[in-house]
Design a protein around this motif. Structure first.
Motif, PDB file in Angstrom:
ATOM      1  N   GLU A  83      35.438 -29.685  57.972  1.00  0.00           N
ATOM      2  CA  GLU A  83      35.883 -31.039  58.320  1.00  0.00           C
ATOM      3  C   GLU A  83      36.699 -31.641  57.185  1.00  0.00           C
ATOM      4  O   GLU A  83      37.686 -32.337  57.427  1.00  0.00           O
ATOM      5  N   GLN A 133      40.162 -30.206  57.349  1.00  0.00           N
ATOM      6  CA  GLN A 133      40.898 -30.789  58.468  1.00  0.00           C
ATOM      7  C   GLN A 133      41.359 -32.208  58.122  1.00  0.00           C
ATOM      8  O   GLN A 133      42.512 -32.581  58.376  1.00  0.00           O
ATOM      9  N   PHE A 191      43.099 -30.883  65.957  1.00  0.00           N
ATOM     10  CA  PHE A 191      42.707 -29.535  65.543  1.00  0.00           C
ATOM     11  C   PHE A 191      41.994 -28.823  66.675  1.00  0.00           C
ATOM     12  O   PHE A 191      41.100 -29.391  67.303  1.00  0.00           O
TER      13      PHE A 191
END
Length: 171
Positions: free
Chosen positions: A14, A17, A43
């Motif tokens: 995470e 991202q 994503f």
């Protein structure tokens, strides 16, 4: 308005991202003088998706950008944009540390310049290159929405106050 679809085959945390989303947003925002709240980054883990390139099964990371076109957005300018996105991926992901049987780099960046228009919060987005005029036209409404608690408008107004390339909007 611009939509980045990041399709990845390697494990991304995470934090990675979020770092990619922030970096890609910043790059796009500065290169095309676009408010950051216009930019969407999505994503999708495609590690189980079968993609055949040249008739051969391949697993690779890719970014697909859907955006507007204009006369000042030349093929060369888009090419520079793609190269900067790839370099940013490599800095954030650090392919040497990724454990995956698949290709680790951002192999492909496709830019699809077919976004005709968009409407968000009831506002039709400006044509590419007309952002400053559009921001000036709607500034009073954006300020009111921000004062009423709309977080996107609060972000936009903060950005208009702090970015030099938007200084003319608040005049």
């Amino acid at each position: 308005m611009p939509l980045y679809d990041i399709e990845y085959v390697i494990p991304l945390t995470e934090a990675q991202q979020e770092a990619l989303a922030k970096a890609f947003t910043s790059i796009h925002s500065k290169r095309f003088q676009t408010p950051s709240f216009f930019i969407n980054v999505r994503f999708t883990d495609v590690s189980a998706q079968k993609v055949y390139r040249g008739g051969v099964l391949r697993y690779y990371n890719r970014a697909i950008l859907r955006t507007r076109v204009s006369e000042d957005r030349t093929r060369e300018r888009y090419g520079e944009h793609c190269k900067e996105l790839i370099a940013t991926w490599d800095k954030i992901i650090n392919p040497e540390t990724v454990k995956s049987p698949h290709e680790k780099n951002l192999r492909t960046v496709w830019i699809m310049g077919a976004l005709t228009t968009a409407v968000e919060l009831g506002f039709q987005r400006p044509a590419a290159g007309e952002e400053i005029k559009w921001l000036r036209t709607h500034k009073v409404v954006f300020e009111r929405l921000a004062e009423d608690g709309d977080e996107d408008m609060q972000q936009l107004m903060g950005e208009l106050r702090t970015r030099e390339d938007f200084a003319d909007v608040l005049i």
